[in-house]
Design an enzyme around this catalytic site. Sequence first.
Site, PDB file in Angstrom:
ATOM      1  N   GLU A  96      -3.588  -5.942  15.388  1.00  0.00           N
ATOM      2  CA  GLU A  96      -3.238  -4.933  14.650  1.00  0.00           C
ATOM      3  C   GLU A  96      -4.058  -3.688  14.932  1.00  0.00           C
ATOM      4  O   GLU A  96      -3.827  -2.712  14.966  1.00  0.00           O
ATOM      5  CB  GLU A  96      -2.524  -4.836  13.464  1.00  0.00           C
ATOM      6  CG  GLU A  96      -1.726  -3.842  13.025  1.00  0.00           C
ATOM      7  CD  GLU A  96      -1.128  -3.931  11.478  1.00  0.00           C
ATOM      8  OE1 GLU A  96       0.277  -4.077  11.779  1.00  0.00           O
ATOM      9  OE2 GLU A  96      -1.619  -4.166  10.703  1.00  0.00           O
ATOM     10  N   GLY A 101      -4.654  -1.773   5.425  1.00  0.00           N
ATOM     11  CA  GLY A 101      -3.857  -2.804   4.731  1.00  0.00           C
ATOM     12  C   GLY A 101      -4.386  -4.154   5.075  1.00  0.00           C
ATOM     13  O   GLY A 101      -4.672  -5.176   4.404  1.00  0.00           O
ATOM     14  N   ARG A 102      -4.753  -4.323   6.419  1.00  0.00           N
ATOM     15  CA  ARG A 102      -5.154  -5.615   6.878  1.00  0.00           C
ATOM     16  C   ARG A 102      -6.796  -6.050   6.335  1.00  0.00           C
ATOM     17  O   ARG A 102      -7.197  -7.000   6.879  1.00  0.00           O
ATOM     18  CB  ARG A 102      -5.132  -5.671   8.378  1.00  0.00           C
ATOM     19  CG  ARG A 102      -5.836  -4.799   9.088  1.00  0.00           C
ATOM     20  CD  ARG A 102      -5.331  -4.928  10.777  1.00  0.00           C
ATOM     21  NE  ARG A 102      -5.762  -3.578  11.555  1.00  0.00           N
ATOM     22  CZ  ARG A 102      -5.204  -2.314  11.445  1.00  0.00           C
ATOM     23  NH1 ARG A 102      -3.817  -2.289  10.787  1.00  0.00           N
ATOM     24  NH2 ARG A 102      -5.380  -1.223  11.996  1.00  0.00           N
ATOM     25  N   LYS A 162       0.874  -1.360  -0.096  1.00  0.00           N
ATOM     26  CA  LYS A 162      -0.083   0.027  -0.051  1.00  0.00           C
ATOM     27  C   LYS A 162       0.807   1.248   0.178  1.00  0.00           C
ATOM     28  O   LYS A 162       0.485   2.000  -0.911  1.00  0.00           O
ATOM     29  CB  LYS A 162      -0.796   0.076   1.237  1.00  0.00           C
ATOM     30  CG  LYS A 162      -1.835   1.074   1.334  1.00  0.00           C
ATOM     31  CD  LYS A 162      -2.592   0.997   2.619  1.00  0.00           C
ATOM     32  CE  LYS A 162      -3.300   2.293   2.823  1.00  0.00           C
ATOM     33  NZ  LYS A 162      -4.271   2.492   4.103  1.00  0.00           N
ATOM     34  N   HIS A 190      -3.352 -32.633  19.995  1.00  0.00           N
ATOM     35  CA  HIS A 190      -2.188 -33.403  20.181  1.00  0.00           C
ATOM     36  C   HIS A 190      -1.015 -32.521  20.644  1.00  0.00           C
ATOM     37  O   HIS A 190       0.121 -32.814  20.913  1.00  0.00           O
ATOM     38  CB  HIS A 190      -1.954 -34.446  19.102  1.00  0.00           C
ATOM     39  CG  HIS A 190      -3.121 -35.256  18.926  1.00  0.00           C
ATOM     40  ND1 HIS A 190      -3.156 -36.433  19.793  1.00  0.00           N
ATOM     41  CD2 HIS A 190      -4.090 -35.142  18.051  1.00  0.00           C
ATOM     42  CE1 HIS A 190      -4.233 -37.144  19.247  1.00  0.00           C
ATOM     43  NE2 HIS A 190      -5.046 -36.087  18.227  1.00  0.00           N
ATOM     44  N   GLU A 219      10.964  -4.679   4.013  1.00  0.00           N
ATOM     45  CA  GLU A 219      10.985  -5.981   3.868  1.00  0.00           C
ATOM     46  C   GLU A 219      10.784  -6.124   2.262  1.00  0.00           C
ATOM     47  O   GLU A 219      11.212  -6.913   1.486  1.00  0.00           O
ATOM     48  CB  GLU A 219      10.284  -6.844   4.505  1.00  0.00           C
ATOM     49  CG  GLU A 219      10.645  -6.526   5.927  1.00  0.00           C
ATOM     50  CD  GLU A 219      10.001  -5.593   6.794  1.00  0.00           C
ATOM     51  OE1 GLU A 219       9.793  -4.353   6.251  1.00  0.00           O
ATOM     52  OE2 GLU A 219       9.728  -5.757   8.009  1.00  0.00           O
ATOM     53  N   LYS A 271      10.170  -0.173  13.734  1.00  0.00           N
ATOM     54  CA  LYS A 271      10.448  -0.208  11.987  1.00  0.00           C
ATOM     55  C   LYS A 271      11.819   1.071  12.421  1.00  0.00           C
ATOM     56  O   LYS A 271      12.711   1.017  11.435  1.00  0.00           O
ATOM     57  CB  LYS A 271       9.125   0.450  11.175  1.00  0.00           C
ATOM     58  CG  LYS A 271       8.450  -0.362  10.758  1.00  0.00           C
ATOM     59  CD  LYS A 271       7.671   0.207   9.624  1.00  0.00           C
ATOM     60  CE  LYS A 271       6.377  -0.752   9.717  1.00  0.00           C
ATOM     61  NZ  LYS A 271       5.259  -0.087   8.902  1.00  0.00           N
TER      62      LYS A 271
HETATM   63  O1  F6P Z   1       3.798  -2.960   9.613  1.00  0.00           O
HETATM   64  C1  F6P Z   1       2.637  -2.997   9.663  1.00  0.00           C
HETATM   65  C2  F6P Z   1       2.014  -2.868   8.369  1.00  0.00           C
HETATM   66  O2  F6P Z   1       2.149  -1.397   8.105  1.00  0.00           O
HETATM   67  C3  F6P Z   1       0.523  -3.524   7.985  1.00  0.00           C
HETATM   68  O3  F6P Z   1      -0.256  -2.571   8.519  1.00  0.00           O
HETATM   69  C4  F6P Z   1       0.566  -3.438   6.708  1.00  0.00           C
HETATM   70  O4  F6P Z   1      -0.356  -4.321   6.382  1.00  0.00           O
HETATM   71  C5  F6P Z   1       2.097  -4.058   6.434  1.00  0.00           C
HETATM   72  O5  F6P Z   1       2.782  -3.333   7.215  1.00  0.00           O
HETATM   73  C6  F6P Z   1       2.393  -3.705   4.948  1.00  0.00           C
HETATM   74  O6  F6P Z   1       2.265  -2.549   4.593  1.00  0.00           O
HETATM   75  P1  F6P Z   1       2.584  -1.995   2.900  1.00  0.00           P
HETATM   76  O7  F6P Z   1       1.552  -2.760   2.513  1.00  0.00           O
HETATM   77  O8  F6P Z   1       2.347  -0.619   2.973  1.00  0.00           O
HETATM   78  O9  F6P Z   1       3.613  -2.595   2.574  1.00  0.00           O
END
Ligand code: F6P
Length: 547
Positions: free
Chosen positions: A353, A267-268, A206, A384, A212, A512
């Site tokens: 979150e 995002g979620r 987003k 189990h 990452e 972060k």
């Molecule tokens: O670090 C959390 C977060 O901001 C989430 O809320 C989001 O879903 C995820 O990182 C990924 O964010 P993006 O889609 O901006 O890479």
Amino acid sequence: MNSRESLTSWQKLVNHSAEMKNQHMNDLFKENKHRFDDFSIKLPSMLLDYSKNLLTEETITLLLDFAKECQLELWREKMFSGDKINSTEERSVLHTLLRDRSEEPFILDKQNIKQDITNALNKMKAFTDCVRQGKWQGYSGKRITDVVNIGVGGSNLGPQMVTEALKQYSDNSVNVHYVSNVDGTQIANVLRPLNPEKVLFIVSSKTFTTTETMTNAQTAMKWLVAASFDSSAISKHFVAVSANKTNALEFGIAAENIFDMWDWVGGRFSLWSAIGLPIALDLGFDKFIELLEGAYEIDQHFQKAELNENAPVILALISVWNCTFLGAKSQAILPYDQSLHMLSAYLQQAEMESNGKSVSWDGDDISYPTVPSIWGELGINGQHAFYQYLHQSNNVIPADFIGSIQSATPVQGHHETLMANFFAQTQALMQGVDEEQVRADLCAKGRSEEYIDNVAPHKVHQGNRPSNSILMKRISPKSLGSLIALYEHKIFVQGILLKICSFDQWGVELGKGLANKIQQELVNSEINVEHDSSTQGLIGYYMKSLF
Ligand code: F6P
């Protein structure tokens, strides 16, 4: 005192919870033979049975009074009508609009965003058809066989969970892979067997700033260019989904390969947007639409059903009852359906979150317990592994059991065993077994009195452990859409009841920021910030051991 605690209904719930703590569900079931009918809700694709919770009609009445005092219906209206209820980010919360397929325009900030959604869906359809029919060709003219989605958090968990859940609906036109971890092991393992000529990457972010994802996308780009000896290959192998077009362009994604996303979709909650592209590529666009339709069905139910018959509202009230008033700190998600094996990971982000916060939307400290930590595993595997704890530890952990009436992949004799365990576990957690019964059973087996004295206390199960049972008719694109939307709305309602701003996530920023600074130190091999002695020591030890 936070204003929620000063509500009349809150005080009544506090008093009522003190009485209920002395009750046992076994007695409640004996007193009311219609508990299942009284405390269950039937929806088109599922049944919710919440009768195995420590509650009575009075509890529900008080909880509904509480919901009304919190003006839940007003807040629900605000969300659906686009008010900027994500107050700390000054954004609307309109993921529900993504599954509203009506023709009616929706004006937000003077723009008809319904048209934007339609355009985005049309673009998704054209693209998925093209790729799936083999018309989209890689740099050497070959069709795409493998799609790699690069994204993390909301740009990974929703699409991957759905892809896993609906595997049996895939016609295998393409194979879909996911890379979320910045640990190079993951991308290396995913790329190793793939042919760069036939791979399509979706960079899903987003913000298009997530370290990452950017790192993995750069590695993927290098891999492709190294194989094709041609950077013009990028436009044939890379698309992006993002609300940050500028960054995506700068990264090297061709303008026509960028799929829109908007700041009014969290995002979620974004799998319904082009973030769901890997789902559409895997299943075909029509099945993606079925997923949206299933969610829309629940949106309608959430908006129209009376609060006492409203499944997401009831689930949220029960969560608040169990956690805030009865003191549970954790919640287990226990699917009895292999296809839902990623559901608990998905719901961890969705709920934790969203509502894992301790400041109210007014900025006041919250003194009452808010949402539980969410965890879980496929129920049978859990039986189990950790069910011992669920049955006999001195922590009461409410659990959601989710199973299907029809197996997605029927194999003779399996489904009955699976579902017998589902039903038995909810029963055992609720009923328990008292010492008298344990002794009688051991005696019937001819055990000595000494043995019985020794062992009986260990075999007692207190019971009285709450659970919800969700029985899906069958996992399908549509019913899965409904299940996800059910939990999304539950999370929204929890936020309103607890006075939490559910749609921001400031708690992920601090770590972060620190990681960015430390990364520079690791790259330059010198510590230039004064850290606490532990962090300093760890970084120092790491650097020394490297060289
Ligand atoms: O670090 C959390 C977060 O901001 C989430 O809320 C989001 O879903 C995820 O990182 C990924 O964010 P993006 O889609 O901006 O890479």
